[in-house]
Design a protein around this motif. Structure first.
Motif, mmCIF file in Angstrom:
data_model
loop_
_atom_site.group_PDB
_atom_site.id
_atom_site.type_symbol
_atom_site.label_atom_id
_atom_site.label_comp_id
_atom_site.label_asym_id
_atom_site.label_seq_id
_atom_site.Cartn_x
_atom_site.Cartn_y
_atom_site.Cartn_z
ATOM 1 N N LEU A 1 0.903 -1.137 0.049
ATOM 2 C CA LEU A 1 -0.058 -0.029 0.089
ATOM 3 C C LEU A 1 0.905 1.253 0.011
ATOM 4 C CD1 LEU A 1 -2.658 -0.828 2.643
ATOM 5 C CD2 LEU A 1 -2.940 -1.299 0.055
ATOM 6 N N ASP A 2 1.852 1.065 0.608
ATOM 7 C CA ASP A 2 2.825 2.532 0.902
ATOM 8 C C ASP A 2 4.267 2.069 1.301
ATOM 9 O OD1 ASP A 2 3.334 4.996 0.748
ATOM 10 O OD2 ASP A 2 2.291 5.654 2.406
ATOM 11 N N GLN A 3 5.160 2.809 0.998
ATOM 12 C CA GLN A 3 6.465 2.638 1.220
ATOM 13 C C GLN A 3 7.360 3.965 1.511
ATOM 14 O OE1 GLN A 3 8.007 0.044 -2.175
ATOM 15 N NE2 GLN A 3 8.815 -1.119 -0.366
ATOM 16 N N LEU A 4 7.801 4.212 2.489
ATOM 17 C CA LEU A 4 8.454 5.442 2.941
ATOM 18 C C LEU A 4 9.946 5.241 3.446
ATOM 19 C CD1 LEU A 4 5.676 7.258 5.186
ATOM 20 C CD2 LEU A 4 6.073 7.713 2.915
ATOM 21 N N GLU A 5 10.781 5.961 3.196
ATOM 22 C CA GLU A 5 12.240 5.894 3.579
ATOM 23 C C GLU A 5 12.784 7.212 3.880
ATOM 24 O OE1 GLU A 5 16.236 4.760 1.171
ATOM 25 O OE2 GLU A 5 14.461 3.397 0.979
ATOM 26 N N TYR A 6 13.487 7.351 4.914
ATOM 27 C CA TYR A 6 14.132 8.592 5.468
ATOM 28 C C TYR A 6 15.641 8.333 5.695
ATOM 29 C CZ TYR A 6 14.576 13.165 7.329
ATOM 30 O OH TYR A 6 14.775 14.632 7.616
ATOM 31 N N PRO A 7 16.477 9.184 5.047
ATOM 32 C CA PRO A 7 17.998 8.669 5.618
ATOM 33 C C PRO A 7 18.326 9.366 6.986
ATOM 34 C CG PRO A 7 17.757 10.753 4.056
ATOM 35 C CD PRO A 7 16.570 10.223 4.279
ATOM 36 N N VAL A 8 18.927 8.051 7.785
ATOM 37 C CA VAL A 8 19.491 8.359 9.111
ATOM 38 C C VAL A 8 20.736 7.767 9.088
ATOM 39 C CG1 VAL A 8 19.081 8.395 11.526
ATOM 40 C CG2 VAL A 8 17.042 8.856 10.203
ATOM 41 N N GLY A 9 21.822 8.250 9.337
ATOM 42 C CA GLY A 9 23.205 7.562 9.279
ATOM 43 C C GLY A 9 23.643 6.784 10.633
ATOM 44 N N LEU A 10 22.861 6.042 11.061
ATOM 45 C CA LEU A 10 23.333 5.355 12.408
ATOM 46 C C LEU A 10 24.467 4.651 12.066
ATOM 47 C CD1 LEU A 10 19.642 3.838 13.404
ATOM 48 C CD2 LEU A 10 20.890 6.222 14.196
ATOM 49 N N GLY A 11 24.595 4.142 10.965
ATOM 50 C CA GLY A 11 25.844 3.196 10.940
ATOM 51 C C GLY A 11 27.245 3.857 10.768
ATOM 52 N N HIS A 12 27.160 5.227 10.492
ATOM 53 C CA HIS A 12 28.334 5.811 10.517
ATOM 54 C C HIS A 12 28.805 5.820 12.275
ATOM 55 C CE1 HIS A 12 28.528 6.636 6.506
ATOM 56 N NE2 HIS A 12 27.703 7.272 6.301
ATOM 57 N N ASP A 13 27.862 6.320 12.998
ATOM 58 C CA ASP A 13 28.140 6.236 14.388
ATOM 59 C C ASP A 13 28.661 5.018 15.113
ATOM 60 O OD1 ASP A 13 26.959 8.661 14.396
ATOM 61 O OD2 ASP A 13 25.095 8.284 15.474
ATOM 62 N N VAL A 14 27.751 3.977 14.708
ATOM 63 C CA VAL A 14 28.163 2.687 15.105
ATOM 64 C C VAL A 14 29.474 2.013 14.532
ATOM 65 C CG1 VAL A 14 27.299 0.061 15.358
ATOM 66 C CG2 VAL A 14 25.674 1.936 15.581
ATOM 67 N N PHE A 15 29.590 2.228 13.333
ATOM 68 C CA PHE A 15 31.012 1.711 12.786
ATOM 69 C C PHE A 15 32.289 2.500 13.304
ATOM 70 C CE2 PHE A 15 27.992 0.463 9.051
ATOM 71 C CZ PHE A 15 27.382 -0.671 9.772
ATOM 72 N N ALA A 16 31.746 3.891 13.500
ATOM 73 C CA ALA A 16 33.009 4.496 13.790
ATOM 74 C C ALA A 16 33.281 4.526 15.350
ATOM 75 C CB ALA A 16 32.921 5.900 13.519
ATOM 76 N N ASP A 17 32.203 4.613 16.160
ATOM 77 C CA ASP A 17 32.458 4.525 17.737
ATOM 78 C C ASP A 17 31.921 3.555 18.403
ATOM 79 O OD1 ASP A 17 33.467 7.414 17.190
ATOM 80 O OD2 ASP A 17 31.662 7.964 16.967
ATOM 81 N N GLY A 18 31.144 2.587 17.804
ATOM 82 C CA GLY A 18 30.349 1.541 18.545
ATOM 83 C C GLY A 18 29.160 2.094 19.460
ATOM 84 N N LEU A 19 28.754 3.420 19.137
ATOM 85 C CA LEU A 19 27.596 3.818 19.751
ATOM 86 C C LEU A 19 26.822 4.758 18.976
ATOM 87 C CD1 LEU A 19 29.494 5.261 23.102
ATOM 88 C CD2 LEU A 19 28.271 3.285 22.954
ATOM 89 N N ILE A 20 25.383 4.760 19.183
ATOM 90 C CA ILE A 20 24.490 5.770 18.557
ATOM 91 C C ILE A 20 24.497 6.889 19.496
ATOM 92 C CG2 ILE A 20 22.053 5.812 17.783
ATOM 93 C CD1 ILE A 20 21.818 2.833 17.281
ATOM 94 N N SER A 21 24.826 8.226 18.720
ATOM 95 C CA SER A 21 24.747 9.198 19.369
ATOM 96 C C SER A 21 23.463 9.780 19.830
ATOM 97 C CB SER A 21 25.419 10.399 18.570
ATOM 98 O OG SER A 21 24.572 10.677 17.460
ATOM 99 N N PHE A 22 23.278 10.652 20.848
ATOM 100 C CA PHE A 22 22.128 11.154 21.181
ATOM 101 C C PHE A 22 21.414 11.958 20.078
ATOM 102 C CE2 PHE A 22 23.296 9.610 25.496
ATOM 103 C CZ PHE A 22 21.982 9.141 26.066
ATOM 104 N N GLU A 23 22.373 12.618 19.234
ATOM 105 C CA GLU A 23 21.713 13.331 18.434
ATOM 106 C C GLU A 23 21.066 12.621 17.048
ATOM 107 O OE1 GLU A 23 23.343 16.389 14.581
ATOM 108 O OE2 GLU A 23 24.756 15.814 16.222
ATOM 109 N N SER A 24 21.581 11.445 16.788
ATOM 110 C CA SER A 24 21.098 10.493 16.016
ATOM 111 C C SER A 24 19.789 9.782 16.582
ATOM 112 C CB SER A 24 22.026 9.397 15.548
ATOM 113 O OG SER A 24 23.264 9.919 14.947
ATOM 114 N N LEU A 25 19.857 9.542 17.784
ATOM 115 C CA LEU A 25 18.499 9.128 18.627
ATOM 116 C C LEU A 25 17.289 10.194 18.454
ATOM 117 C CD1 LEU A 25 17.063 7.143 20.209
ATOM 118 C CD2 LEU A 25 18.286 8.149 22.184
ATOM 119 N N ARG A 26 17.863 11.247 18.497
ATOM 120 C CA ARG A 26 16.519 12.267 18.448
ATOM 121 C C ARG A 26 16.104 12.501 17.161
ATOM 122 N NH1 ARG A 26 19.878 14.935 22.599
ATOM 123 N NH2 ARG A 26 21.201 15.787 21.003
#
Length: 515
Positions: A35-60
């Motif tokens: 019925l519908d598909q939506l997509e929005y870019p959020v770069g969580l992978g860069h946080d995790v692959f670089a620092d091992g953590l998801i930043s609070f900025e990305s979380l928000r």
């Protein structure tokens, strides 16, 4: 939309490494319709692959996107979408905190799929797409190159018979080697050598692969750049993939972006993805072409949410493939598969007859079967401490379609042939929650009885029947020879069984003459 149709509507939100996607589908005339598909870019992978953590900025940012998706779902009368995440949250050290914040802020429960679970869904979707074209002859290698992980499997036409996961994907490879790329002039040579160290871990030569399926996060763009026809399952000549790879092999991301008119960040990930895709050709050197279906894990998940019979199909697929992969592992450790299957059948009979007593979920039956298949692996390492080695080996395995907690259950049950593991004195066992201890103890008690019935590894007992009478569990079987070893082992295992269930096991063997 009326209530009847709304009841047949489901939504899946996938929190990915580079974007968040929502898939809304409806069941119409036994077919799943998007019925519908939506997509929005959020770069969580860069946080995790670089620092091992998801930043609070990305979380928000993630929370805000999920809020918009939830609002959009109101028009479809879907209040509780299925929310899943794979590598993005799986590898984040603060994944529990992130999941908790999404529950508090957005009212959404996030299921973090483990590597083997994720790949099981993806392979099921690939197999479904392959079923719409002429059958392939011989074994097929399936390689899924995701943003943060690689999955390699062998499909025999009916089930997955080999599966291995590698914690390295296109985006992760780009982020891991980002600093090196800016300092090395011959970066492509370094990348090729690094990929060799990764892909050399995959050993599928014995399967004599004849067909190749490559898919993943960049496969749509690769298909387009290779000039393949836009079909549900495109066939791409391997020569075209090799030519594309060679054309960009020594280029910079900036040059690739200019050549193909794509954003530079996308070009950088395409670059590393091509190294992986091209590296996969080594596993099927005779292939003139490979299949490149675009797969979406959300499509697989939503199908199992909407179609009632899909659950049974999933269970059958999971069981067949998990056991087939486990048998391949057991063979590599030199296990006696006839004995493994024999006690596996006995364990299932005990499980089925005692279901009113053990009260376990039917899915735990597969844990017993897998434990039976893998219980002798430890002898490959040490005969003296084979139970402990079996436990340690299985604990570190990726078992097809299973979560880490289920793998741990298999490890405890398989290593519980004697008294040294599935007891509270064991340090690993003592760390488990009480509810999990109880599940493992019940499974271990049944498994040890089954193993005792073939202690000689000679399949002496036949036609086993299990029945319950008040405070006893009666085991009746037939044999044509001496069963003293099985009787002794049965008595030795009976005490633990009684401690767990409060029931006394009794074995009766009827001697018969072979015709």
């Amino acid at each position: 939309m009326n209530k009847k149709s709304a009841a047949r509507t489901a939504a899946v939100i996938e929190i990915g490494s580079n974007n968040v996607r929502m898939h809304v589908s409806q069941l119409s005339k036994d077919q799943v319709v998007t019925l519908d598909q939506l997509e929005y870019p959020v770069g969580l992978g860069h946080d995790v692959f670089a620092d091992g953590l998801i930043s609070f900025e990305s979380l928000r940012e993630l929370s805000a996107v999920l809020g918009k998706f939830s609002a959009a779902l109101l028009s479809y009368r879907v209040e509780k979408p299925k929310v899943i995440s794979c590598t993005a949250l799986r590898e984040a050290r603060n994944r529990s905190l992130v999941a908790d914040q999404l529950r508090v802020r957005n009212g959404l429960e996030v299921q973090v799929l483990e590597d083997s679970q994720e790949k099981a869904y993806i392979y099921s979707e690939i197999i479904k797409k392959l079923s719409g074209r002429p059958p392939l002859s011989g074994n097929t290698m399936i390689a899924y190159i995701g943003s943060g992980s690689i999955g390699v499997a062998v499909f025999d036409g009916t089930k997955i018979i080999y599966s291995q996961n590698i914690s390295m994907g296109a985006s992760k490879l780009h982020d891991v080697l980002r600093g090196l790329r800016t300092r090395a002039e011959d970066f492509h040579i370094i990348l090729e050598e690094y990929m060799d160290t990764i892909l050399n871990r995959v050993d599928i030569a014995s399967f004599q692969v004849q067909n190749l399926v490559l898919t993943g996060s960049q496969i749509g763009l690769v298909t387009k750049l290779c000039g393949a026809l836009a079909t549900p399952v495109p066939a791409i000549p391997t020569a075209k993939l090799s030519a594309l790879f060679q054309s960009v092999r020594s280029l910079t991301a900036e040059s690739i972006a200019t050549r193909f008119a794509i954003p530079e960040e996308k070009a950088a990930v395409l670059y590393t993805a091509l190294f992986i895709y091209h590296g996969m050709l080594r596993f099927c050197p005779g292939a003139k072409s490979f299949l490149a279906p675009v797969v979406d894990i959300s499509e697989a998940v939503v199908r199992y949410l909407l179609i009632p019979k899909a659950g049974a199909e999933w269970d059958a697929y999971l069981q067949q493939s998990a056991l087939a992969c486990a048998e391949q592992t057991a063979l590599r450790f030199g296990c006696d598969l006839d004995h493994c299957r024999f006690i596996g059948d006995f364990a299932c009979k005990i499980f089925d007859k005692m279901k009113r007593v053990h009260g376990l979920d039917p899915s735990k039956r597969l844990i017993l079967q897998l434990a039976a298949t893998l219980h002798s692996c430890g002898r490959f390492v040490s005969v003296r401490q084979h139970n402990r080695c079996t436990f340690d080996l299985i604990k570190g395995m990726d078992i097809f379609g299973l979560s880490s907690s289920e793998v741990l259950e298999v490890a405890f049950v398989a290593g519980s042939i004697s008294n040294n593991l599935a007891v509270e004195e064991n340090p690993d066992f003592s760390l488990l929650p009480n509810e999990e201890k109880l599940v493992i103890s019940k499974l271990a008690a049944m498994f040890r009885m089954a193993n005792a019935l073939d202690k000689s590894h000679r399949a002496k007992l036949r036609d086993l029947k299990v029945s319950m009478e008040e405070d006893r569990v009666i085991f009746k079987a037939e044999a044509s020879g001496n069963t003293l070893l099985e009787r002794w082992s049965f008595r030795e295992s009976a005490a633990f069984f009684t401690d767990v269930f409060g029931l006394s096991p009794e074995l009766t063997v009827k001697l018969t003459m072979l015709s």
